[in-house]
Design a protein around this motif. Sequence first.
Motif, short mmCIF file in Angstrom:
data_model
loop_
_atom_site.label_atom_id
_atom_site.label_comp_id
_atom_site.label_asym_id
_atom_site.label_seq_id
_atom_site.Cartn_x
_atom_site.Cartn_y
_atom_site.Cartn_z
N ASN A 365 0.83 -1.21 0.00
CA ASN A 365 0.00 0.00 0.00
C ASN A 365 0.86 1.25 0.00
O ASN A 365 1.93 1.29 0.62
N HIS A 367 0.11 3.90 1.56
CA HIS A 367 0.12 4.48 2.91
C HIS A 367 1.13 3.79 3.83
O HIS A 367 1.49 4.33 4.87
N LYS A 416 3.94 4.77 -7.58
CA LYS A 416 2.97 4.95 -6.51
C LYS A 416 1.71 5.60 -7.07
O LYS A 416 1.77 6.42 -7.98
N GLU A 418 -1.51 7.27 -5.09
CA GLU A 418 -2.14 7.54 -3.80
C GLU A 418 -3.64 7.26 -3.84
O GLU A 418 -4.23 6.82 -2.86
N LYS A 419 -4.26 7.49 -5.01
CA LYS A 419 -5.71 7.30 -5.12
C LYS A 419 -6.11 5.85 -4.91
O LYS A 419 -7.06 5.55 -4.18
N THR A 420 -5.37 4.95 -5.54
CA THR A 420 -5.68 3.53 -5.36
C THR A 420 -4.91 2.92 -4.19
O THR A 420 -5.04 1.71 -3.93
N ASP A 421 -4.08 3.73 -3.53
CA ASP A 421 -3.33 3.29 -2.36
C ASP A 421 -2.38 2.14 -2.69
O ASP A 421 -2.28 1.17 -1.94
N SER A 490 -2.50 -4.74 5.91
CA SER A 490 -2.46 -3.91 4.69
C SER A 490 -1.34 -4.37 3.78
O SER A 490 -0.21 -4.58 4.22
N ALA A 506 -6.49 -3.45 1.68
CA ALA A 506 -6.33 -2.00 1.82
C ALA A 506 -6.68 -1.55 3.23
O ALA A 506 -5.94 -0.83 3.87
N ARG A 507 -7.84 -2.00 3.71
CA ARG A 507 -8.28 -1.57 5.05
C ARG A 507 -9.38 -2.52 5.54
O ARG A 507 -9.90 -3.35 4.81
#
Length: 538
Positions: A365, A367, A416, A418-421, A490, A506-507
């Motif tokens: 991810n 993040h 990377k 960020e939108k799709t993590d 994650s 993802a979460r």
Amino acid sequence: MKQTYFPILTLLLTLTFFTSNVFAQDYVHYKTLTGHTFSVKSIGFSSDGRMLASGDSGGIIRLWNASAGTHRRILIGDLNWVSSVAFSPDGQTLASGSLDHTIRLWDVVIGQHKKTLTGHKDMGWNVLSFNPDGQILASGSLDRTIRLWDVLTGTNKRTLTGHTGSVSSVAFSPDGQILASGSYDNTIRLWDMSTGTNKRTLTGHTDGVSSVAFSPDGQILASGSLDRTIRLWDVVTGQHKKTLIGPNLIWSISFSFDGQILASGSLDHTIRLWDVNTGQHKKTLIGHTGGVSSVAFSSDGQMLASGSLDKTIRLWKLTSPTPPKPTANQVYTNAIRAVMWIVNPEIGEGSGVLLDKKHKLAVTNAHVTGPQNTIDVYFPAPDEKGELIKDRNFYLTSGNVLKRLGYYTKGHVVAKNEKTDLAIIRLDGLPETAREIDWKLTSPITKAGELVYILGNPAKQELWRWTLGEFLNDHGDFLHIQSDVFGGNSGGPVLNKQGILLGIVARSDQLMNAAAIPIRHINRLLSESKVKHSRIRR
């Protein structure tokens, strides 16, 4: 969700029972291919299983439509008997080794001779194997050497020496990092392809080694011998695992697509099927009237081919319409070596998945990686008994040891979104035991209610943990799953029942609802960022 665990686990136990106690891979004679006027010395399937090549002792190569069992084309050019045939991974090129000490490369589509490779000294057989990306061809010969050839240019890149007898068989490991060679000096040698050095010599056979083969997951090496035995070896440790005793000289061996069955061809005219896990002989296939010189499984495991001194090839098909599904433990065993623990002092922790061993690429991810774009990566490490270490503190306090042994490295973000993590990271190093996850360019179809497997390293729990989940739907940018994943999971893989990657976690929330990023977004990030990787779209 917890209330559904009992039926789920019962189902898995039932599947495991039937897989271990019923020989589902029951092959029956389907068709006999005739046309060769000399003994068939070697056979091989193309990677898609649609084409079969056979070479005989008269120098003739024939191409067959495997599913229909019909003849397609004759390739003529070798001056002596054809000792080995091997398809390139893309199925476009066929290599043939001959007793005239040459190797020929053929364009399979148009049936034309492309190139002749020369260099082996003694007149004798050439046994062949392509590496997984098809760029290198290995050949072993009566002259006791192994040569590595650049397939594109036809030049000899390296010559491996050390055997004191004729080299009778060569095979690349599935990741291309190791080449195994069997010899009539009664030994098997494992070669490091990055350095060309002999990693290990396996001894124990009391007569010449006629055939070597890696299991599809690369963990086991099988060797067949003129001493009438087959030996199974642990590739990582080099330890002898089992000995299978045949009725006569073993000439050829081949693993089924799932690695559960080993086929052997013998001088006594038979093919024997062995259970790799137990070492037990399960079935004997009878019909040839001459020694069986070569056996090969198709890539989907639906078909087994055997070539014989009786000048025929026999095709054997599964009686069941589909191959047996892997058990939950098999999925875990195959996948765990592709899962990493990522520790980022500024952000926290997460999991990652190895996508490409050649280019050392992994996905996690965005993040998890944070702004500095360099992270600590730990791989599953075994203890002195070979068992997986799951203690978190061991990894955090043993960095120097892990780095020296290859189980710790740095990862650097190369792409990377960020939108799709999502983040693609390139690793500084990889352990020998690492294997890339089984993933496809097109997303596997999964239906609502199907079981999925989730691996990862949840915070404050044992590392390398896996759990069951229930696939709910694929909606928008995420896969929706019901499962007890936690923080730290994650970036961990979500696998279907066949062990193929569906996406990465993802979460999740406290109600056991988890979201995963589907494989299509990973493919898109690789494509848009132009990160070089080994998977080729066909």
